[in-house]
Design a protein around this motif. Structure first.
Motif, short mmCIF file in Angstrom:
data_model
loop_
_atom_site.label_atom_id
_atom_site.label_comp_id
_atom_site.label_asym_id
_atom_site.label_seq_id
_atom_site.Cartn_x
_atom_site.Cartn_y
_atom_site.Cartn_z
N ALA A 221 0.80 -1.10 0.04
CA ALA A 221 0.03 -0.01 -0.11
C ALA A 221 0.95 1.07 0.05
CB ALA A 221 -1.12 0.06 1.30
N ASP A 223 0.58 4.07 -0.94
CA ASP A 223 -0.11 5.52 -0.67
C ASP A 223 -0.05 5.86 0.95
OD1 ASP A 223 -1.97 3.13 -0.82
OD2 ASP A 223 -3.37 4.54 0.07
N LEU A 224 0.10 4.56 1.70
CA LEU A 224 0.14 4.74 3.21
C LEU A 224 1.63 5.24 3.54
CD1 LEU A 224 -2.11 1.84 4.31
CD2 LEU A 224 -2.62 4.19 3.80
#
Length: 240
Positions: A221, A223-224
């Protein structure tokens, strides 16, 4: 039943908070009118608005109770209108349905007059809450603290679900298995404070493991990553 000093308590707003509070007050022995829906005219001398923050001023202008209050944590009492006995009652509780219990939770109270403040205190106690006074000037910081403590925890657990999916763990299974860890962590924080409650690789100074975690998140992920990095930095500060 135990009546309020100024007749029945009317609750305006049929949402989750209004419905849950109506039940809690009734169980506490108060006479409750409502919760009333949009357009209904309360007849009680004490009116508690359980409506969205943006609607408080308009709804307050349409009611004639001797005492008018709201349950917003962020909205100042001035939104209830000038020259009236206004009060605030904000339960420090997350409300998901009518069965929500307020027993033992904190409750921020305020009043434009001493009588209004004591009314708010009495209502909080009737619902088995622990009242504490909050001034309008302190509301932004108070409400931000409540949002961090409640809303951001949910966001963090959503992040955990996403990363767990990369390990082949379904979201429902991740919630079931991580929930005991979350509950114990919160209990530890509440009982011994953040420094003693902190565990894990950052608390141990294990930067190799932290780097491995970061790599896994970058793959699962990406984007995290900015939030992960910010949390790592702040957790290092707590550990220090």
């Amino acid at each position: 039943m135990t009546a309020l000093p100024y007749s029945t308590l009317a609750i305006v707003g049929r949402g989750r908070v209004g419905t849950a509070l109506a039940r809690a007050f009734a169980e506490g022995g108060l006479e409750v009118e409502g919760p009333l829906g949009r357009g209904a005219v309360p007849t009680a001398n004490v009116v508690l608005l359980c409506v969205p923050d943006g609607e408080i001023a308009n709804v307050a202008a349409a009611v004639d109770g001797r005492f008018v209050g709201h349950v917003s944590g962020a909205t100042p009492l001035g939104a209830l209108g000038p020259d009236r006995a206004a009060f605030g009652l904000h339960p420090l509780q997350t409300v998901t349905g009518p069965e929500t219990s307020f027993a033992g939770c904190g409750c921020a109270i305020a009043g434009s007059t001493p009588e209004a403040l004591e009314l708010a205190r009495g209502l909080a106690v009737a619902a088995r809450m622990e009242p504490f006074v909050i001034d309008d000037s302190a509301r932004p910081a108070y409400h931000a603290a409540a949002s961090i403590a409640s809303n951001f925890v949910v966001t963090l657990e959503w992040m955990a679900e996403r990363v767990a999916a990369a390990a082949g763990i379904e979201a429902e299974d991740a919630r079931r298995m991580l929930a005991p860890l979350v509950r114990q962590t919160v209990d530890n924080w509440a009982s011994v404070g953040p420094h003693a409650a902190l565990t894990g690789p950052i608390a141990r100074g294990d930067e190799v493991t932290v780097a491995r975690q970061r790599k896994a998140i970058a793959e699962a992920a990406p984007d995290l990553l900015p939030l992960f990095d910010a949390l790592v930095e702040q957790t290092r500060a707590v550990a220090a």
